[in-house]
Design a protein around this motif. Structure first.
Motif, PDB file in Angstrom:
ATOM      1  N   LEU A 175      44.155  42.819  34.427  1.00  0.00           N
ATOM      2  CA  LEU A 175      44.188  41.509  34.762  1.00  0.00           C
ATOM      3  C   LEU A 175      42.701  41.017  35.267  1.00  0.00           C
ATOM      4  N   GLU A 176      41.929  40.199  34.646  1.00  0.00           N
ATOM      5  CA  GLU A 176      40.543  39.610  35.027  1.00  0.00           C
ATOM      6  C   GLU A 176      40.649  38.437  35.902  1.00  0.00           C
ATOM      7  N   LEU A 177      39.901  38.457  36.916  1.00  0.00           N
ATOM      8  CA  LEU A 177      39.881  37.038  37.750  1.00  0.00           C
ATOM      9  C   LEU A 177      38.338  36.727  38.094  1.00  0.00           C
ATOM     10  N   THR A 178      38.059  35.577  38.099  1.00  0.00           N
ATOM     11  CA  THR A 178      36.594  35.199  38.397  1.00  0.00           C
ATOM     12  C   THR A 178      35.978  35.266  39.952  1.00  0.00           C
ATOM     13  N   GLU A 179      34.732  35.363  40.114  1.00  0.00           N
ATOM     14  CA  GLU A 179      34.789  35.407  41.554  1.00  0.00           C
ATOM     15  C   GLU A 179      35.166  34.036  42.271  1.00  0.00           C
ATOM     16  N   THR A 180      34.774  32.864  41.640  1.00  0.00           N
ATOM     17  CA  THR A 180      35.540  31.713  42.257  1.00  0.00           C
ATOM     18  C   THR A 180      36.712  31.685  42.442  1.00  0.00           C
TER      19      THR A 180
END
Length: 821
Positions: A690-695
């Motif tokens: 699962l890929e998450l953004t920094e924001t």
């Protein structure tokens, strides 16, 4: 002295008549004797007087004794007839006795005559007494039956020794039964008792029979044959034998159902009268109050003792309005009732609105016997109506006009502008990043901010202007007089400035906000209220897109852009329903061995008959409208299902990477949903990344760590997507359970020629290695970029140098080609 008796002697020989008469007198019998020698004389004698005794010869010429006897018995059944004869044999005399002759005496031996007469007279007296007694009993029973029938009561008679019970027809009838339908047994009565009354009634009856009382009265319910219950009152008395033991129990059943129902109704009416919250009062025909309920005193503040015998006019707030008072009573007399709103005055002098109703109460003939008045205090209702009216047109948080009232006032302003030939302006203000206040300080703080802004903007507007809150962080100001566009621009800037002034909340937090304003002008930008508000809204969106904290005037091109946006939003919703989305897969290449270690799933929109739409065009709108949650859920399901299919076909892939939106990451049930999708698809958790953004991570702070730890516990991998574009640092990110860091393609694009990009990329790789994170570079398109990244120790990469994103079937063929012959 012996009472004289009347004796009729039937004899054809006068000497025999006189002989019998003398014998009777000589033997002390006071007898008045009459002589009859034929049928005519006998008939006349029977008509003439009351006879105590008849002495008759057997052989009288022209007379048949049998016929004569029958004639006498037909007229007087209990009149003694003695046979006095000298020519009747003994056997014949016996037969005559059998047919009604009382006794037989021979003429030649009259010694038995007087005793026989006396015996016959005594027996006749006894028979008459018995007849009279029986007649009296019959009449008594007849009168009793008539009385019972008139009273409509049922009779029962229980013989306690034989245990047999007599139930009268009326007793059976009042329960719906006819003759022959009920057994003459006490069990019949017991079985007909209501189940709830059976044991208590039997117990009381048993105590009564054991005690010394002779009378009892019971009340109980009995089941009617046709269904339902009848209330019965049962008085009874007990008779005893010579030894004082109970012998018979006799009583009646009186149906008191209607009385019970009436009693219940009266109790209910009394309860209603006492407990109702409406004031109730009873007025006599003379106009004076006879009774009031507690609510009357509560509402009017008058105790009952102060109002009895007074007319109701003392309640009227306007004592001088006699005509109104008379009109009320005129309507009651003519129509039987009146109702309407009145103004009453309490004992303390306060006037209050009331709804009054007066009804005439009539007797069985319809003639009025009194009047009942009921009134309700409308004070709270009137206050609530005013409050509801205010709430219907005002925002409950700020007290400013809402959309409804804004619409009305704007229409009114437009009417005046048309009449006077003037311009007016609509200014639509939207706070910038107001959500940050709610998320960081809480909704209470957010509400306080909105109230402060509402006060500030209201203090700035002119007397004829209108300021409204449409909801959320949106405010609209209507300026009725605008000489030129620059005037509206000045007001818009003033609104922005007043919002931007910092203010301290009650909890001492200092808040500083910015705002964007959109402006539409009448008649330049629209003729109607809806159009002007919509155009101002469109303008404020443009102001936000161009950097926020400013104002923009409406232009036609903005509307066209907004319409396109609405069309796309509708298309997105339709696409979800019609499954118009597809996934493309881009290979993830290992730089150590050159093999394909996985794929990243990327969503595309494929409308029927049109070209594929890039996610750059629809993902921001999906996030703004909330559709991203449903879309992201579909992407997860589809990617996991496809990955499991490839694994089953033997493709050597380590994992599939799927982007997780910020809204998905905030879902409280995200962990459960991921678990369900993996279970349904059969994909092992270690194959999902699962890929998450920094924001996304920074927006949730500590909660992000908890959510990510729960996902890691399931066995899935976590990576940071587009690293370097946010405001986080690797030192901050080390708090979270991450597996991989993806360098954003904006840095990769300029290496190795841009020294700054190369330095940043090298630093990111080195620091990630120190944190035991694997590194993937996005957007690799040239051999030079690949060589640079390989030389700096980057673990893997993806980009057009290897392959653009491919449909599922195309990717499989690509894998076959990549594997070689």
């Amino acid at each position: 002295m012996e009472t004289s008796i009347n004796i009729l002697i039937i004899e054809d020989v006068r000497a025999d008549f006189l002989m019998v008469e003398r014998h009777l007198h000589r033997n002390g019998l006071a007898a008045r004797c009459s002589w009859a020698v034929n049928a005519v004389e006998i008939a006349a004698a029977l008509e003439r007087g009351k006879w105590d005794l008849v002495l008759s010869d057997y052989n009288v010429p022209g007379l048949d004794f049998h016929e004569n006897l029958a004639h006498i018995r037909g007229r007087f059944p209990n009149l003694p007839v003695l046979l006095v004869s000298g020519s009747v044999g003994e056997e014949e005399a016996v037969e005559l006795l059998k047919i009604g002759t009382w006794d037989f005496v021979l003429k030649d031996n009259l010694t038995r005559l007087v005793p026989s007469v006396r015996r016959a007279l005594a027996e006749a007296a006894e028979r008459e007494a018995l007849r009279l007694a029986e007649e009296g009993l019959r009449l008594s029973e007849e009168r009793f039956q008539l009385a019972m029938r008139g009273a409509n009561d049922g009779l029962w008679d229980w013989n306690l020794k034989s245990n047999q019970v007599y139930f009268s027809p009326r007793w059976k009838g009042m329960l719906g039964y006819g003759e022959g339908e009920l057994e003459a047994s006490p069990f019949t009565w017991v079985n007909l008792l209501h189940p709830d009354d059976r044991l208590p009634t039997q117990a009381r009856m048993g105590e009564f029979l054991k005690g010394g009382d002779d009378r009892i009265e019971l009340q109980f319910r009995m089941r009617h044959k046709g269904g339902g219950d009848r209330y019965i009152r049962a008085p009874a008395f007990l008779t005893r034998d010579a030894q004082g033991r109970p012998e018979r129990l006799v009583g009646t059943h009186i149906d008191i159902t209607e009385a019970k129902e009436a009693e219940t109704s009266l109790r209910q009416a009394a309860a209603v009268f006492t407990s109702t919250l409406e004031a109730v009062f009873v007025i006599g025909l003379g106009g004076g109050i006879l009774a009031v309920n507690p609510a009357f005193s509560t509402i009017s503040e008058y105790p009952e003792g102060e109002v009895l015998s007074r007319g109701m006019d003392f309640l009227l707030a306007n004592q001088d309005d006699r005509a109104f008072h008379q009109a009320i009573w005129q309507a009651v007399r003519e129509n039987g009732a009146w109702q309407g709103e009145v103004s009453f005055r309490r004992r303390g002098g306060d006037a209050f609105p009331a709804w009054l109703g007066i009804t005439s109460v009539g007797d069985e003939k319809g003639e009025p016997i009194n009047y009942v008045g009921v009134f309700t205090d409308l004070s709270r209702l009137k206050h609530s109506e005013a409050k509801l009216q205010h709430l219907a047109h005002h925002d409950p948080l700020t007290g400013l006009p809402n959309r409804v009232l804004l619409q009305l006032r704007l229409e009114h302003a437009l009417d005046r502008s048309r009449r006077d030939g003037r311009r007016c302006a609509v200014l639509f203000l939207d706070l910038d990043h107001f959500k940050v206040v709610n998320d960081s300080l809480g909704h209470d703080a957010g509400d306080e901010v909105l109230q402060v802004i509402g006060h500030r903007l209201r203090d700035q507007m002119g007397e004829a202007d209108t300021l409204a809150r449409l909801g959320g962080d949106e405010f609209v100001m209507v300026v009725e007089t605008v000489a030129q566009a620059e005037d509206a621009a000045s007001i818009a800037q003033a609104m922005i400035d007043v919002v931007g002034t910092p203010y301290r909340l009650n909890d001492s937090h200092e808040v500083s906000l910015r705002a964007s304003v959109g402006v539409s002008l009448f008649p330049d930008d629209g003729e109607g209220a809806d159009q002007l508000i919509q155009n101002a809204d469109t303008a404020v969106h443009q102001a936000k897109q161009e950097g926020r904290n400013g104002y923009r005037f409406y232009t036609r091109s903005l509307t066209e852009k907004a319409n396109r946006r609405l069309e796309m939003e509708a298309g997105l919703r339709r696409a979800l329903d019609l499954r118009e989305f597809v996934l493309h897969y881009q290979p993830l290449i290992s730089l150590t061995g050159g093999r394909v270690e996985g794929v990243e799933a990327l969503v595309r929109w494929q409308p029927p008959g049109r070209e594929i739409i890039s996610p750059y065009h629809f993902i921001p709108l999906a996030e703004e409208t909330g559709l991203i949650v449903a879309l992201g859920d579909w992407v997860l399901q589809e990617a996991c299902t496809q990955m499991k299919s490839w694994l089953d076909l033997g493709l050597r892939l380590d994992k599939v990477a799927v982007n997780l939106s910020a809204q998905q990451f905030r879902l409280s049930y995200l962990q459960e949903r991921i678990r369900d999708i993996l279970s349904e698809s059969g994909l092992p958790p270690c194959r999902l990344e699962l890929e998450l953004t920094e924001t996304t991570i920074m927006a949730r702070g500590d909660e992000a760590g908890i959510q990510m730890a729960a996902l890691k516990d399931q066995g899935v991998h976590l990576s940071i997507d587009d690293f370097g574009t946010g405001y986080s640092s690797l030192a901050y990110l080390r708090r979270f359970p991450l597996d991989k860091l993806k360098i954003d393609q904006s840095f990769v694009r300029d290496i190795p020629h841009d020294e700054g990009a190369a330095e940043i990329t090298s630093t990111i790789i080195a620091m990630a290695k120190n944190l035991k994170l694997s590194v993937l570079a996005e957007g690799v398109e040239t051999p030079e970029q690949l060589d640079f990244l390989t030389g700096r120790g980057c673990d893997s990469c993806q980009g057009f140098f290897f392959s653009r994103p491919l449909a599922a079937d195309d990717f499989r063929h690509w894998m076959d080609r990549a594997a070689g012959p």
